[in-house]
Design a protein around this motif. Structure first.
Motif, mmCIF file in Angstrom:
data_model
loop_
_atom_site.group_PDB
_atom_site.id
_atom_site.type_symbol
_atom_site.label_atom_id
_atom_site.label_comp_id
_atom_site.label_asym_id
_atom_site.label_seq_id
_atom_site.Cartn_x
_atom_site.Cartn_y
_atom_site.Cartn_z
ATOM 1 N N ILE A 1 0.868 -1.185 0.000
ATOM 2 C CA ILE A 1 0.000 0.000 0.000
ATOM 3 C C ILE A 1 0.898 1.225 0.000
ATOM 4 C CG2 ILE A 1 -1.764 1.304 1.240
ATOM 5 C CD1 ILE A 1 -2.679 -1.302 2.513
ATOM 6 N N ASN A 2 0.622 2.160 -0.904
ATOM 7 C CA ASN A 2 1.375 3.410 -0.895
ATOM 8 C C ASN A 2 1.037 4.191 0.377
ATOM 9 O OD1 ASN A 2 3.051 5.493 -1.740
ATOM 10 N ND2 ASN A 2 1.522 6.413 -3.094
ATOM 11 N N ARG A 3 2.058 4.732 1.018
ATOM 12 C CA ARG A 3 1.836 5.463 2.262
ATOM 13 C C ARG A 3 0.856 6.624 2.068
ATOM 14 N NH1 ARG A 3 6.936 5.884 6.111
ATOM 15 N NH2 ARG A 3 6.049 7.962 6.344
ATOM 16 N N GLN A 4 0.147 6.966 3.124
ATOM 17 C CA GLN A 4 -0.815 8.062 3.053
ATOM 18 C C GLN A 4 -0.118 9.410 2.867
ATOM 19 O OE1 GLN A 4 -3.991 7.978 2.756
ATOM 20 N NE2 GLN A 4 -4.482 5.868 3.279
ATOM 21 N N ASP A 5 1.101 9.544 3.391
ATOM 22 C CA ASP A 5 1.845 10.791 3.178
ATOM 23 C C ASP A 5 2.633 10.641 1.874
ATOM 24 O OD1 ASP A 5 3.276 8.763 4.428
ATOM 25 O OD2 ASP A 5 4.621 10.127 5.493
ATOM 26 N N GLU A 6 1.965 10.905 0.775
ATOM 27 C CA GLU A 6 2.472 10.615 -0.561
ATOM 28 C C GLU A 6 3.739 11.418 -0.874
ATOM 29 O OE1 GLU A 6 0.801 10.953 -5.140
ATOM 30 O OE2 GLU A 6 -0.607 10.676 -3.486
ATOM 31 N N ALA A 7 4.785 10.717 -1.258
ATOM 32 C CA ALA A 7 6.062 11.369 -1.570
ATOM 33 C C ALA A 7 6.071 11.884 -3.004
ATOM 34 C CB ALA A 7 7.211 10.380 -1.362
ATOM 35 N N ARG A 8 6.896 12.897 -3.250
ATOM 36 C CA ARG A 8 7.001 13.469 -4.586
ATOM 37 C C ARG A 8 7.723 12.540 -5.561
ATOM 38 N NH1 ARG A 8 11.256 18.155 -5.978
ATOM 39 N NH2 ARG A 8 12.562 16.322 -5.600
ATOM 40 N N ASP A 9 8.845 11.938 -5.110
ATOM 41 C CA ASP A 9 9.759 11.249 -6.016
ATOM 42 C C ASP A 9 9.537 9.750 -6.114
ATOM 43 O OD1 ASP A 9 10.986 13.689 -6.423
ATOM 44 O OD2 ASP A 9 12.573 13.324 -4.945
ATOM 45 N N VAL A 10 8.969 9.160 -5.067
ATOM 46 C CA VAL A 10 8.862 7.707 -5.025
ATOM 47 C C VAL A 10 7.539 7.272 -4.414
ATOM 48 C CG1 VAL A 10 11.367 7.343 -4.858
ATOM 49 C CG2 VAL A 10 9.997 7.592 -2.762
ATOM 50 N N ILE A 11 7.152 6.054 -4.744
ATOM 51 C CA ILE A 11 6.052 5.383 -4.058
ATOM 52 C C ILE A 11 6.674 4.574 -2.928
ATOM 53 C CG2 ILE A 11 4.290 3.594 -4.286
ATOM 54 C CD1 ILE A 11 4.159 4.540 -7.301
ATOM 55 N N LYS B 1 -1.760 6.451 -6.008
ATOM 56 C CA LYS B 1 -1.857 7.618 -5.130
ATOM 57 C C LYS B 1 -1.798 7.172 -3.666
ATOM 58 C CE LYS B 1 -2.468 10.294 -8.699
ATOM 59 N NZ LYS B 1 -1.360 11.181 -9.145
ATOM 60 N N ALA B 2 -1.914 8.132 -2.775
ATOM 61 C CA ALA B 2 -1.866 7.830 -1.345
ATOM 62 C C ALA B 2 -2.910 6.781 -0.983
ATOM 63 C CB ALA B 2 -2.097 9.097 -0.539
ATOM 64 N N GLY B 3 -2.466 5.733 -0.285
ATOM 65 C CA GLY B 3 -3.382 4.694 0.162
ATOM 66 C C GLY B 3 -3.761 3.659 -0.884
ATOM 67 N N GLN B 4 -3.249 3.796 -2.110
ATOM 68 C CA GLN B 4 -3.590 2.848 -3.174
ATOM 69 C C GLN B 4 -2.807 1.552 -3.004
ATOM 70 O OE1 GLN B 4 -5.747 2.867 -6.036
ATOM 71 N NE2 GLN B 4 -5.064 0.737 -5.981
ATOM 72 N N LYS B 5 -3.518 0.433 -3.105
ATOM 73 C CA LYS B 5 -2.857 -0.871 -3.055
ATOM 74 C C LYS B 5 -2.227 -1.184 -4.411
ATOM 75 C CE LYS B 5 -6.414 -3.297 -1.604
ATOM 76 N NZ LYS B 5 -7.192 -4.478 -1.135
ATOM 77 N N PHE B 6 -1.054 -1.816 -4.387
ATOM 78 C CA PHE B 6 -0.414 -2.250 -5.604
ATOM 79 C C PHE B 6 0.311 -3.569 -5.346
ATOM 80 C CE2 PHE B 6 2.641 0.397 -3.409
ATOM 81 C CZ PHE B 6 3.882 -0.194 -3.621
ATOM 82 N N SER B 7 0.522 -4.323 -6.395
ATOM 83 C CA SER B 7 1.175 -5.619 -6.278
ATOM 84 C C SER B 7 2.298 -5.695 -7.298
ATOM 85 C CB SER B 7 0.163 -6.738 -6.537
ATOM 86 O OG SER B 7 0.770 -8.016 -6.461
ATOM 87 N N LEU B 8 3.460 -6.188 -6.865
ATOM 88 C CA LEU B 8 4.610 -6.345 -7.730
ATOM 89 C C LEU B 8 4.796 -7.826 -8.064
ATOM 90 C CD1 LEU B 8 7.074 -3.909 -5.927
ATOM 91 C CD2 LEU B 8 5.613 -3.455 -7.901
ATOM 92 N N GLU B 9 4.879 -8.114 -9.359
ATOM 93 C CA GLU B 9 4.948 -9.491 -9.829
ATOM 94 C C GLU B 9 6.134 -9.626 -10.778
ATOM 95 O OE1 GLU B 9 2.219 -11.339 -13.096
ATOM 96 O OE2 GLU B 9 1.257 -11.717 -11.174
ATOM 97 N N SER B 10 6.997 -10.594 -10.536
ATOM 98 C CA SER B 10 8.185 -10.771 -11.358
ATOM 99 C C SER B 10 7.854 -11.441 -12.679
ATOM 100 C CB SER B 10 9.222 -11.628 -10.606
ATOM 101 O OG SER B 10 10.398 -11.779 -11.372
ATOM 102 N N VAL B 11 8.435 -10.927 -13.766
ATOM 103 C CA VAL B 11 8.241 -11.533 -15.091
ATOM 104 C C VAL B 11 9.609 -11.684 -15.753
ATOM 105 C CG1 VAL B 11 5.928 -10.612 -15.426
ATOM 106 C CG2 VAL B 11 7.906 -9.289 -16.195
ATOM 107 N N GLU B 12 9.681 -12.593 -16.717
ATOM 108 C CA GLU B 12 10.926 -12.758 -17.481
ATOM 109 C C GLU B 12 11.058 -11.624 -18.460
ATOM 110 O OE1 GLU B 12 12.617 -16.150 -18.385
ATOM 111 O OE2 GLU B 12 11.992 -17.064 -16.507
ATOM 112 N N LYS B 13 12.274 -11.221 -18.735
ATOM 113 C CA LYS B 13 12.507 -10.120 -19.665
ATOM 114 C C LYS B 13 12.011 -10.525 -21.041
ATOM 115 C CE LYS B 13 16.062 -7.025 -21.416
ATOM 116 N NZ LYS B 13 17.480 -6.656 -21.402
#
Length: 350
Positions: free
Chosen positions: A257-267, A338-350
């Protein structure tokens, strides 16, 4: 609400029927089709529309049909008996051209009618009111634009939608698909020109800022993109595919989950501090590009284990390990975390 398009240039095949069922199972709610009929195909189009209506009813999907003035007659239907359209599964008609506001008002007493969102004017609204249109049965649907450089300007689109919604209209727009693009140009079918070639889900999320219904203009989504749509609709989570640079990528995979205090440069993953991560050895420093997936190493002391996705180019940092990269197709999704948005990272082959 998300929908998709099925065109009647050929009869329904078993593959098309399977696609309709799959889209419904993955959370899509409606079908759009067009009844602009070549002279020699009128009889075929009646059967094709009937078959499509049956498939829509079977999957509990709405079916909006784009028509012009003579299209219904040539297909063997009539404005005077729209109940026959309801019987075969048609739930709404989108009015294209050569149909008067008086006729639209009459039809609105019987079924859902979509007006051309891009061209409707104040005069049209006043004429519809004078003709006692049922505004509860009126929506505003934009066009899609097959030819490059002809799609709508985003700022104009937002202004038009604000005006339409001020009158209480439900507003719809199209985004391109990424498989089975419609010919003869095969350049996608977006409403906004800037969405041409964009990831369909990123384009859809962009429209949802002020659009109530978003439909895929083209006839197909790739299996991976459909999976991302489904995951978003069912889990409210954005799935990003990541090319791995190092085995440490295993530390960052999964749901965040992206932090509620949303950063400018990074999630920044709010979950990272709760993950059990072993000692993170430093890797050779490398520049952090848009979409870089990083984890802070032991040199960052108490920040060790912080997981980030980079939103803008940043310099190499010996305290930050770049362990993967969001693939090019999915980079457009990053701006929607955005702030509070859930996201999932999944590995794939190049």
């Amino acid at each position: 609400m998300f929908g998709f398009s099925i065109f009647l240039n050929e009869g329904l095949t078993s593959e098309t029927t399977d696609y309709i069922e799959e889209m419904a199972q993955n959370g899509f709610s409606g079908i759009f089709t067009s009844l602009h009929i070549p002279e020699d195909d009128a009889a075929q189009y009646r059967k094709r529309l009937t078959d499509l209506g049956a498939a829509a009813k079977s999957s509990n999907l709405e079916l909006m049909v784009d028509i012009s003035g003579e299209a219904l007659d040539r297909a063997g239907f009539s404005f005077d008996r729209v109940d026959k359209l309801n019987e075969i599964g048609v739930t709404g008609l989108r009015m294209d051209y050569h149909i008067s506001n008086q006729q639209i008002a009459k039809l609105s007493q019987q079924m859902l009618i979509a007006l051309n969102a891009s061209t409707i004017t104040e005069t049209d609204i006043q004429e519809l009111r004078a003709a006692s249109a049922n505004f509860d049965h009126l929506e505003a649907w934009h066009n899609y634009y097959p030819r490059p450089e002809t799609g709508l300007d985003k700022e104009w689109y937002h202004k038009k939608n604000k005006w339409l919604q001020g009158y209480g209209f439900t507003v719809q727009g199209f985004v391109p698909g990424d498989e089975q693009l419609r010919g003869p140009l095969y350049q996608g079918l977006p409403t906004l020109e800037e969405h041409r070639g964009l990831h369909p889900l990123a384009a859809a999320l962009d429209l949802l800022a002020d659009t109530d219904k978003v439909y895929i203009g083209d006839s197909g989504l790739s299996a991976e993109t459909l999976r991302q749509f489904s995951f978003y609709m069912k889990e409210e989570t954005l799935k990003l595919r990541v090319e791995a640079f190092d085995k440490q990528v295993e530390y960052v995979l999964g749901t965040h989950i992206n932090r509620q205090d949303e950063a400018r440069d990074v999630i920044r993953s709010a979950e990272a501090r709760f993950k059990k991560i072993p000692h993170v050895e430093p890797l050779p420093a490398r520049a952090r590009e848009l979409g870089s997936v990083t984890i802070d190493n032991a040199n960052y002391l108490r920040y060790m284990g912080e997981i980030q996705i980079v939103k803008r180019t940043l310099p190499a940092d010996e305290k930050v390990n770049v362990v993967g990269q969001v693939i090019d197709q999915d980079k457009a999704l990053i701006q929607h975390i955005k702030a509070g948005q859930k996201f999932s990272l999944e590995s794939v082959e190049k």
